[in-house]
Design an enzyme around this catalytic site. Sequence first.
Site, mmCIF file in Angstrom:
data_model
loop_
_atom_site.group_PDB
_atom_site.id
_atom_site.type_symbol
_atom_site.label_atom_id
_atom_site.label_comp_id
_atom_site.label_asym_id
_atom_site.label_seq_id
_atom_site.Cartn_x
_atom_site.Cartn_y
_atom_site.Cartn_z
ATOM 1 N N TRP A 183 8.185 0.262 -11.047
ATOM 2 C CA TRP A 183 7.844 1.308 -11.767
ATOM 3 C C TRP A 183 8.478 2.491 -11.597
ATOM 4 C CZ3 TRP A 183 3.027 4.315 -13.325
ATOM 5 C CH2 TRP A 183 2.124 4.959 -12.116
ATOM 6 N N ASP A 184 8.680 3.032 -10.364
ATOM 7 C CA ASP A 184 9.606 4.059 -10.030
ATOM 8 C C ASP A 184 10.918 4.039 -10.767
ATOM 9 O OD1 ASP A 184 8.072 3.687 -7.345
ATOM 10 O OD2 ASP A 184 8.938 5.597 -6.918
ATOM 11 N N ASN A 220 6.348 -5.819 -7.120
ATOM 12 C CA ASN A 220 6.086 -4.432 -6.920
ATOM 13 C C ASN A 220 7.310 -3.628 -6.233
ATOM 14 O OD1 ASN A 220 3.224 -3.043 -5.266
ATOM 15 N ND2 ASN A 220 5.208 -2.120 -5.183
ATOM 16 N N SER A 230 2.720 -7.354 -9.023
ATOM 17 C CA SER A 230 3.774 -6.793 -9.927
ATOM 18 C C SER A 230 3.496 -5.233 -9.714
ATOM 19 C CB SER A 230 4.030 -7.264 -11.223
ATOM 20 O OG SER A 230 5.014 -6.746 -11.801
ATOM 21 N N ARG A 295 -2.688 -6.360 3.494
ATOM 22 C CA ARG A 295 -0.918 -6.121 3.122
ATOM 23 C C ARG A 295 -0.139 -5.943 4.282
ATOM 24 N NH1 ARG A 295 -1.494 -0.814 0.258
ATOM 25 N NH2 ARG A 295 -3.278 -0.642 1.615
ATOM 26 N N PRO A 296 0.770 -6.828 4.473
ATOM 27 C CA PRO A 296 1.802 -6.543 5.807
ATOM 28 C C PRO A 296 2.079 -4.894 5.952
ATOM 29 C CG PRO A 296 2.314 -8.568 4.654
ATOM 30 C CD PRO A 296 1.273 -7.590 3.791
ATOM 31 N N GLY A 329 0.032 0.724 -9.552
ATOM 32 C CA GLY A 329 0.913 1.871 -9.319
ATOM 33 C C GLY A 329 -0.167 2.897 -8.614
ATOM 34 N N ASP A 331 -2.113 3.493 -6.298
ATOM 35 C CA ASP A 331 -2.954 3.089 -5.081
ATOM 36 C C ASP A 331 -2.923 4.455 -4.065
ATOM 37 O OD1 ASP A 331 0.085 2.594 -5.414
ATOM 38 O OD2 ASP A 331 0.267 1.520 -3.324
ATOM 39 N N GLU A 525 7.735 13.822 -3.626
ATOM 40 C CA GLU A 525 7.206 12.642 -4.255
ATOM 41 C C GLU A 525 6.011 12.974 -5.038
ATOM 42 O OE1 GLU A 525 4.518 10.685 -1.724
ATOM 43 O OE2 GLU A 525 5.021 8.547 -2.624
ATOM 44 N N GLU A 540 -2.664 7.048 2.325
ATOM 45 C CA GLU A 540 -2.136 6.305 3.198
ATOM 46 C C GLU A 540 -1.027 6.504 4.113
ATOM 47 O OE1 GLU A 540 -2.102 1.747 2.570
ATOM 48 O OE2 GLU A 540 -1.175 2.695 0.772
#
Length: 596
Positions: A183-184, A220, A230, A295-296, A329, A331, A525, A540
């Site tokens: 989405w960015d 994603n 996604s 999540r890795p 998006g 998160d 950002e 995060e």
Amino acid sequence: MACHRCSLLLLYVTVVFHGHTAAQGGGEDLANIAACDSEIYCSGRLLEAAQNAHVFNDSKTFVDMKMKSEGDEILRAFDALAAGGANLSSAEVMRGFLDQWFDPPGSEFEVWQPTDWRDSPEFLNHVADSSLREWGRHVHQLWKSLGRNIKPDVRARPHLYSLLYVPHPVIVPGGRFREFYYWDTYWIIRGLLLSEMTETTRGMLSNFAEMVKRFGFVPNGGRVYYSRRSQPPVLTLAVRDYLDKTNDTVFVQTVMPQLEMEYNFWMRDRNVTVRGRDNGQHVLNQYRSFIGKSRPESWREDEDAARSLQSGTDPAEFHANVASACESGWDFSSRWYAHGDDVTSIRTTDIIPVDLNVFMCACEAALANMSLLLGRGEAAAQYQAAVERRRAAIDAVLWSDQQGVWLDYNSATGQHTDRFYASNIFPLYNTCYGDGTAQADIEGRVVDYLKKESVLIYPGGFPTSRVPSGEQWDFPNGWPPLQHLVIESLAGSPVREAQRLAQDLAQRWINTNYGQFVRTQAMWEKYDVETGEHPGSGGEYDVQVGFGWTNGVVLHLLDKYGHVLRAPPASTAAAPVLHLVPLILNLTAAVITGQV
Ligand SMILES: *[C@@H]1O[C@H](CO)[C@@H](O)[C@H](O)[C@H]1NC(C)=O
Ligand SMILES: *[C@@H]1O[C@H](CO)[C@@H](O)[C@H](O)[C@H]1NC(C)=O
Ligand SMILES: *[C@@H]1O[C@H](CO)[C@@H](O)[C@H](O)[C@H]1NC(C)=O
Ligand SMILES: *[C@@H]1O[C@H](CO)[C@@H](O)[C@H](O)[C@H]1NC(C)=O
Ligand SMILES: *[C@@H]1O[C@H](CO)[C@@H](O)[C@H](O)[C@H]1NC(C)=O
Ligand SMILES: *[C@@H]1O[C@H](CO)[C@@H](O)[C@H](O)[C@H]1NC(C)=O
């Protein structure tokens, strides 16, 4: 050749099949579904050891590293290391192993200067304020430092990389976000189109079409560990904007099958049926990712959170809700939490989100328009009918007559989430409510709601929420895509006060971005709407500079409001140092290029 095509097809079928069985709650056990099948990048003993030993501060670093040998060989070497009694909890031991078997992150890219970049895009001529015009010119220059091309070896030997190969160069967000993000890219493209970089844009759209062919949807981001979730579906909207700018009907014809395939993915694997106030059954969409493990790229964070779950909470469900929040998006955000700031109470998959359904509505409208353009009248009529069903569903399920705004709906409790989120007003964005004609009484009530919630008082912009949860998608953070959508929502309203607010919010956001640019020589950002500064740490990861969507939204606002926007006064933007701006900007390009 035949075999190559055949394996791609198989991969596609497998991925779709996985999503489907998990969607039914049957078939494969959620707890066994990792972010991808790789035993290096998505699950397995080496990943766990590397992340648990805390070799790197950012969990994403390890999973972005390129293998120097085949995965099997690396795993055998790791087993030998363990069998030899090495201390796998030691950061030094693990760092030594990773140095031996992996290349550092970022080695799969070459910096790429966009070939269609030009000096003076036309829209800058309409920016009245000379300081803002100069700044806009420099923001336009930043595309040159954010371009990346993937090295040919990634195509030749994709199994050695976590990077997803795409054939055309991309503009990336920046900082730790080294690869494309779904989405960015929408707001990056909004900016690129103003910068008249239509070839770069077309390449990025073609990349996404390739991703849809391979996965059935756009992941994603451009990493294998993002390939089972996604992000807000904005590809069709980006194609629409590209078409508006270029009239390139031939390209639209080429990608139309993938746009429809993506739409069908959301309707088939992300749908929910719910009874509305009108007592009718309505089909809406939800964010839902079927991943039952950490999540890795945020392994340690997820493992820590999973350890603190209350007994009785299924860790696999927790991980699925976390991955689903990433798909949104947002998160992370209190939006997905049952209890204010407690990530362990996350239940994303119970929520029917306002914004996703507005994006879907906009896609349906754009698919209707583009189908008509391509002479497919019947398809156009079907998408138009989908728009009408969507509006009825948004009215019946998401509108709160009591609050005078739309609210997320919790399908488990049968209640609205009665908290302010910026996304609450998005149905105004494309008038996806009522009969699709803006209504002053509804839109006036929405403006009253914003006043009642006291969210119009912040000097730095429009807040994401009013919940100071410490998460990124909450107070006091303001995010570029949300500013854009809120401003567009208000600007298109028949209510004069809404239009004035839109312009005022645009000026505030420009003040924030410009002020921080003059002070820090960087585009960030996200920003703090209370102070107008870029936030420090929190959430995060540390705040990132660069920054793709920030630049795109600034260029959009300069274009839309360039005739009335003014550079902020000295007190807020350190105007005395304005004469230094050209010098600072020169440094910035160097700093940013060096940093990535
Ligand atoms: C990791 O974070 C710590 C504490 O913030 C810092 O001192 C250290 O330099 C960081 N290490 C790396 C490799 O970035
Ligand atoms: C292994 O390394 C960890 C982390 O450095 C350390 O705490 C632990 O004592 C070590 N164990 C042994 C057996 O040396
Ligand atoms: C696209 O086509 C429309 C209608 O034919 C025309 O009005 C418009 O100027 C064209 N735009 C561009 C960018 O060529
Ligand atoms: C919704 O999802 C279910 C299960 O995946 C599927 O059977 C159904 O056809 C979907 N509904 C629509 C409208 O596509
Ligand atoms: C569809 O086309 C109509 C008429 O050209 C236009 O008014 C509308 O904005 C378009 N909608 C979308 C979503 O592109
Ligand atoms: C910026 O850098 C370029 C090349 O590095 C140089 O030619 C130019 O004069 C510099 N401009 C300013 C304002 O320092």
